[in-house]
Motif scaffolding. Structure first.
Motif, PDB file in Angstrom:
ATOM      1  N   HIS A  58      45.614 -19.284  -5.848  1.00  0.00           N
ATOM      2  CA  HIS A  58      45.038 -18.623  -4.667  1.00  0.00           C
ATOM      3  C   HIS A  58      45.880 -17.429  -4.235  1.00  0.00           C
ATOM      4  N   ASP A  60      45.507 -13.404  -1.955  1.00  0.00           N
ATOM      5  CA  ASP A  60      44.720 -12.489  -1.149  1.00  0.00           C
ATOM      6  C   ASP A  60      45.366 -11.115  -1.248  1.00  0.00           C
ATOM      7  N   PRO A  62      41.992 -11.364  -3.998  1.00  0.00           N
ATOM      8  CA  PRO A  62      41.815 -12.163  -5.213  1.00  0.00           C
ATOM      9  C   PRO A  62      42.185 -11.382  -6.466  1.00  0.00           C
TER      10      PRO A  62
END
Length: 357
Positions: A58, A60, A62
């Motif tokens: 995971h 951010d 992506p």
């Protein structure tokens, strides 16, 4: 199983390492298409493995465009049904529109991706041919006049268009494309053939692409050529005894968190879960869920008596567990859970099993 009996991933370090290697290869310069299959019997943790691996990646923003689609048993005999679902997922197309609205939405969503280096009429024609193959019935489109009865020509053109669409989806966002293909043992043969061909279709100036196929054993026999398709294989086996004990340790932590639970009874239940589940993590979780449903284990409120330092869930053991009260197979434990449901819920599940989603 219910989240109340969910557990951490254990005994899958080798499989995680193989997935990590595929991820690194996907992000390497000049990456093309890579196919990885995760094969295991029901309950051995294909989906859990994939979810754990995804969670570990995971970030951010992506680092990839993720598209997930699940094959359905009732669609096995519907040609290209898996590809239809894949396109709907990729372009966020609803499955509840009227036929006319579905065709309009499909054209509006797909054609812009195909119009980069061709005129709008050609892009629309390719879109209608693809939609027709996927079951949207564009037979009245002027672009299908003269070829509507030529199934081979429609198929060839539509599949080339679909490959180009997937490639452009990734390129437009500047990201590698990851296709998560779940329950592939139920996929229709036509869709499987396209998946096998995608590495070749993406060979020139390739878009980095990783296909992760989750399936039960038997896909090799059902789909000719699948066994010889070049890909990495991850075969999940039943958990080792050591891993099974570690899984049971984690699952029974809420019992050990309650100070007045009988330690001997908890240890006996630990051994029972390890022996009965036979290395199948889903089976072990469902056995525990059955004990909760039967009332043999009672989840406690937050203020109940707890061992020092415990902040997690707490369960009370309501006396010794009778091994004979637990089913000996995974099917049996699922049936036992259905048997304790109220009649109305059982009827709803029976109807859903017949009608489907």
């Amino acid at each position: 199983s219910s989240d109340v009996c969910s557990s951490d991933l254990v005994g899958r370090d080798g499989a995680l390492a193989q997935l990590d290697a595929a991820w690194q290869a996907l992000r390497a310069p000049g990456a093309g298409t890579r196919l990885v299959s995760v094969v295991a019997e029901a309950g051995l943790g294909k989906a859990r493995l994939l979810q754990h691996w995804q969670d570990s990646l995971h970030s951010d923003p992506p680092q990839a465009l993720w598209l997930r689609v699940r094959a359905r048993p009732q669609a096995e005999r519907l040609p290209f049904s898996l590809l239809h679902d894949l396109v709907c997922e990729a372009l966020n197309l609803p499955d509840s529109d009227s036929p006319a609205t579905a065709r309009d939405r499909f054209t509006a969503a797909v054609a812009p991706y195909l119009a980069d280096d061709t005129d709008s009429s050609t892009a629309e024609a390719d879109t209608h041919v693809l939609g027709h193959l996927l079951g949207l019935n564009f037979s009245d489109s002027p672009h299908l006049r003269g070829i509507a009865q030529q199934g081979g020509q429609i198929r060839q053109r539509a599949l080339s268009t679909l490959a180009e669409l997937l490639i452009r989806l990734g390129r437009q966002q500047g990201l590698p494309l990851v296709l998560l293909l779940d329950d592939l043992h139920w996929a229709d043969t036509a869709s499987l053939g396209f998946i096998q061909s995608l590495p070749d279709r993406n060979a020139s100036a390739p878009q980095p692409m990783l296909m992760l196929a989750l399936a039960r054993p038997g896909l090799d026999e059902r789909q000719p050529g699948w066994a010889t398709t070049e890909h990495d294989r991850i075969h999940l086996q039943a958990l080792s005894l050591e891993a099974s004990k570690a899984l049971a340790d984690g699952l029974l932590a809420p019992l050990r968190a309650v100070a007045d639970n009988d330690a001997v009874a908890v240890a006996s239940l630990h051994q029972l879960l390890v022996d009965r589940a036979g290395g199948n993590p889903f089976f072990m979780e469902e056995l525990l869920q059955t004990l909760i449903a039967q009332g043999s284990i009672q989840p406690l409120a937050a203020e109940a008596d707890t061992a020092p330092g415990n902040t997690g869930p707490r369960w009370r053991l309501q006396g010794p567990i009778n091994p004979a009260s637990l089913p000996t197979t995974l099917n049996g434990v699922l049936q036992a859970q259905l048997d304790v449901l109220p009649a109305a819920q059982r009827l709803a599940l029976q109807q859903a099993a017949v009608v489907g989603p």
